[in-house]
Scaffold this motif. Structure first.
Motif, mmCIF file in Angstrom:
data_model
loop_
_atom_site.group_PDB
_atom_site.id
_atom_site.type_symbol
_atom_site.label_atom_id
_atom_site.label_comp_id
_atom_site.label_asym_id
_atom_site.label_seq_id
_atom_site.Cartn_x
_atom_site.Cartn_y
_atom_site.Cartn_z
ATOM 1 N N VAL A 295 1.397 -1.447 -0.241
ATOM 2 C CA VAL A 295 -0.023 -0.066 0.178
ATOM 3 C C VAL A 295 1.269 1.119 -0.124
ATOM 4 O O VAL A 295 1.781 1.159 0.615
ATOM 5 C CB VAL A 295 -0.987 -0.143 1.393
ATOM 6 C CG1 VAL A 295 -1.674 1.021 0.951
ATOM 7 C CG2 VAL A 295 -2.154 -1.314 1.289
ATOM 8 N N ILE A 298 -3.208 5.922 0.648
ATOM 9 C CA ILE A 298 -4.274 6.156 0.885
ATOM 10 C C ILE A 298 -5.101 7.807 1.585
ATOM 11 O O ILE A 298 -4.201 8.378 1.881
ATOM 12 C CB ILE A 298 -4.246 5.585 2.915
ATOM 13 C CG1 ILE A 298 -4.218 3.699 2.210
ATOM 14 C CG2 ILE A 298 -5.879 5.047 2.840
ATOM 15 C CD1 ILE A 298 -3.870 3.315 3.796
ATOM 16 N N GLU A 299 -6.018 8.017 0.421
ATOM 17 C CA GLU A 299 -6.653 9.150 0.747
ATOM 18 C C GLU A 299 -8.392 8.784 0.668
ATOM 19 O O GLU A 299 -8.917 8.198 0.234
ATOM 20 C CB GLU A 299 -6.344 9.323 -0.995
ATOM 21 C CG GLU A 299 -6.266 10.560 -1.142
ATOM 22 C CD GLU A 299 -6.237 11.169 -3.181
ATOM 23 O OE1 GLU A 299 -4.734 11.401 -2.636
ATOM 24 O OE2 GLU A 299 -6.891 11.624 -3.537
ATOM 25 N N TYR A 300 -8.613 9.413 1.882
ATOM 26 C CA TYR A 300 -9.909 9.411 2.519
ATOM 27 C C TYR A 300 -10.256 10.818 1.288
ATOM 28 O O TYR A 300 -9.599 12.136 0.869
ATOM 29 C CB TYR A 300 -9.835 10.049 3.427
ATOM 30 C CG TYR A 300 -11.247 9.802 4.377
ATOM 31 C CD1 TYR A 300 -12.106 9.412 4.422
ATOM 32 C CD2 TYR A 300 -10.920 11.484 4.665
ATOM 33 C CE1 TYR A 300 -14.399 9.063 4.293
ATOM 34 C CE2 TYR A 300 -13.189 11.895 4.833
ATOM 35 C CZ TYR A 300 -14.129 10.710 5.013
ATOM 36 O OH TYR A 300 -15.539 10.588 5.822
ATOM 37 N N VAL A 305 -12.746 5.904 -0.260
ATOM 38 C CA VAL A 305 -11.549 5.687 0.280
ATOM 39 C C VAL A 305 -10.665 5.290 -1.632
ATOM 40 O O VAL A 305 -10.771 4.358 -1.410
ATOM 41 C CB VAL A 305 -11.248 4.706 1.729
ATOM 42 C CG1 VAL A 305 -9.565 5.238 1.402
ATOM 43 C CG2 VAL A 305 -11.672 5.229 2.503
ATOM 44 N N ARG A 306 -9.068 6.056 -1.664
ATOM 45 C CA ARG A 306 -8.721 5.317 -2.818
ATOM 46 C C ARG A 306 -7.580 4.530 -2.354
ATOM 47 O O ARG A 306 -6.780 5.848 -1.259
ATOM 48 C CB ARG A 306 -7.651 6.838 -3.395
ATOM 49 C CG ARG A 306 -8.899 7.068 -4.573
ATOM 50 C CD ARG A 306 -7.957 8.732 -5.325
ATOM 51 N NE ARG A 306 -7.760 8.862 -6.096
ATOM 52 C CZ ARG A 306 -7.536 8.078 -7.246
ATOM 53 N NH1 ARG A 306 -8.966 7.842 -7.642
ATOM 54 N NH2 ARG A 306 -6.386 7.683 -8.306
ATOM 55 N N VAL A 307 -6.498 3.481 -2.361
ATOM 56 C CA VAL A 307 -5.756 2.838 -2.051
ATOM 57 C C VAL A 307 -4.592 2.748 -3.242
ATOM 58 O O VAL A 307 -4.926 2.245 -4.082
ATOM 59 C CB VAL A 307 -6.153 1.813 -1.496
ATOM 60 C CG1 VAL A 307 -5.474 0.840 -0.653
ATOM 61 C CG2 VAL A 307 -7.229 2.431 -0.295
ATOM 62 N N THR A 318 -4.935 1.226 -8.302
ATOM 63 C CA THR A 318 -5.586 1.620 -7.078
ATOM 64 C C THR A 318 -6.817 1.283 -7.527
ATOM 65 O O THR A 318 -7.608 0.774 -8.552
ATOM 66 C CB THR A 318 -5.634 3.137 -7.683
ATOM 67 O OG1 THR A 318 -4.190 4.215 -8.508
ATOM 68 C CG2 THR A 318 -6.704 3.816 -6.730
ATOM 69 N N PHE A 326 -13.381 0.152 3.669
ATOM 70 C CA PHE A 326 -12.487 0.261 4.375
ATOM 71 C C PHE A 326 -12.158 0.694 5.825
ATOM 72 O O PHE A 326 -11.368 -0.456 6.222
ATOM 73 C CB PHE A 326 -11.771 1.549 3.364
ATOM 74 C CG PHE A 326 -10.331 2.422 4.156
ATOM 75 C CD1 PHE A 326 -9.610 1.460 3.095
ATOM 76 C CD2 PHE A 326 -10.479 2.973 5.204
ATOM 77 C CE1 PHE A 326 -7.935 2.563 3.512
ATOM 78 C CE2 PHE A 326 -8.912 3.630 5.385
ATOM 79 C CZ PHE A 326 -8.531 3.393 4.730
ATOM 80 N N GLU A 332 -2.689 -0.471 6.265
ATOM 81 C CA GLU A 332 -1.634 0.759 6.186
ATOM 82 C C GLU A 332 -0.732 0.705 5.029
ATOM 83 O O GLU A 332 -0.380 0.413 4.446
ATOM 84 C CB GLU A 332 -1.239 0.051 7.671
ATOM 85 C CG GLU A 332 -2.532 0.488 9.160
ATOM 86 C CD GLU A 332 -1.471 -0.659 10.435
ATOM 87 O OE1 GLU A 332 -0.161 -0.465 10.671
ATOM 88 O OE2 GLU A 332 -1.946 -0.433 11.446
ATOM 89 N N LEU A 333 -0.199 1.584 5.300
ATOM 90 C CA LEU A 333 0.551 2.812 4.383
ATOM 91 C C LEU A 333 1.711 1.308 4.848
ATOM 92 O O LEU A 333 1.985 0.561 5.544
ATOM 93 C CB LEU A 333 1.992 3.249 4.374
ATOM 94 C CG LEU A 333 0.476 4.757 3.819
ATOM 95 C CD1 LEU A 333 1.665 6.162 4.463
ATOM 96 C CD2 LEU A 333 0.553 4.600 2.766
#
Ligand code: ADP
Ligand code: MG
Length: 350
Positions: A295, A298-300, A305-307, A318, A326, A332-333
């Motif tokens: 990952v 991660i963008e809320y 949510v974009r992962v 993506t 999500f 987690e990153l």
């Protein structure tokens, strides 16, 4: 295409009266148009495009791809190096700007600072010698169309950017163009106003029934506005079609990547395919194709949510996940995951 046809058909009939253009099929047409500014690669390279009557057409593409050059050639502000341009089925390739039936709205509005909104809009009628009473009445009508009639006596310095733009729009439309040309008309506005103004542009275009050709580098703007989206890159048209068609069935990797929301993947049988990010999931499931990776973002985004997942050979894919999905099992990153999709959702690319 029309040029090729012309050589196969009998000589054209003598010129007909102007009213005949009522039955035209296309508001604008580019036939194998090329523009060279110098000895290097052309700025516009052999593009052909037909814009049906009453269309909202967006020329969409990254900076430098030739959008403004195309618009300026339509307006007659730039000489065509090769090819032909038609407005209402009449060739105007070398006609002066005023004889084309086009009108251009400039990005910086270019209003006269010492004239009121009304006088700015009425200006072109004044030049044509229309009487004061008549031109003021007409200008009022167009100020109404853009919802600026209540500020008719204001000077440009007493108006907001958005209001100046409405006046500039009225001023372009009062000449009753066959085609209105707009070069990045919304780029100077704040995001909130931009969305409101684009709805206004669409309403006005539908109300007048003429074609608008609107240059933008914003995918959202083009998808929201256009009946016909023309995606350009490197001086050529990569794809032209209805908004939903270019978004759901991009014909090549450039269009898929540029429109966003797509992953470009290698097909099992060779070649490339696109799969929409909202059709991808995190985790392996039976029957799905999966790629392993970690990952990387991660963008809320509120509703989703974009992962992003970076694979072993550094490609990034993506998944756009519903927010609830999500947070059921938050990632987690740096976590190792599989990103998966149904091969049936793959759309082959040229
Ligand atoms: P866009 O509007 O898509 O950003 P432009 O049509 O402005 O692209 O430019 C296309 C290409 O032509 C670019 O490489 C640009 O540098 C070049 N170009 C544009 N205008 C001129 C000009 N007047 N003289 C020389 N090159 C130009
Ligand atoms: Mg430009």
């Amino acid at each position: 295409m029309t040029l090729a046809l012309k050589t196969e058909t009998p000589p054209p009939a003598p010129a007909k009266p102007r009213q005949v253009t009522q039955s035209h099929r296309f508001d604008a047409e580019l036939v194998a148009v090329t523009k060279r500014y110098g000895p290097g690669a052309p700025a516009v390279d052999n593009i052909s495009l037909r814009i049906p009557r009453g269309s909202y057409c967006c020329l969409l593409g990254p900076s430098g791809c030739g959008k403004s050059t195309t618009l300026r050639m339509l307006a007659g502000h730039e000489e065509v190096s090769d090819g032909a341009i038609l407005i209402h089925d009449q060739e105007i390739t070398h006609a002066p700007p005023v004889a084309r039936g086009t009108s251009m709205m400039f990005q910086d509005y270019a209003l006269f600072p010492h004239l009121s909104a009304l006088d700015n809009v009425a200006f072109s009628l004044k030049v044509q010698g229309v009487s004061r009473a008549e031109r003021r009445a007409k200008a009022k009508e167009y100020l109404e169309l853009v919802q600026m009639d209540h500020l008719a006596e204001r000077l440009p310095s007493q108006m907001s950017g958005g209001q100046q733009q409405r006046v500039a729009l009225a001023r372009s439309l009062i000449t009753r163009p066959k085609v209105l040309l707009l070069d990045e008309p919304l780029s100077a506005l704040d995001p909130f106003l931009r969305i409101r103004m684009r709805a206004e542009l669409k309403r006005i275009q539908k109300e007048l029934g003429i074609s608008f050709i609107h240059v933008t580098h914003s995918q959202d703007e083009a998808l929201a506005l256009a009946d016909l989206v023309v995606v350009m890159n490197n001086a050529v048209i990569m794809q032209a079609g209805a908004a939903r068609e270019v978004y759901e069935t991009p014909s090549n990797a450039f269009v898929a990547r540029f429109l966003g929301g797509h992953n470009v993947v290698q097909r099992a049988g060779g070649g490339e395919a696109s799969v929409r990010a909202d059709q991808c999931v995190i985790g392996a499931r039976p029957g799905l194709r999966s790629l392993p990776g970690t990952v990387s973002m991660i963008e809320y985004q509120g509703t989703a949510v974009r992962v992003s997942v970076t694979g072993t050979d550094d490609e990034e894919l993506t998944a756009l996940m519903p927010t609830s999905a999500f947070f059921n099992d938050a990632l987690e990153l740096g976590q190792s995951v599989m990103l998966s999709w149904d091969p049936a959702d793959e759309h082959p690319l040229a």
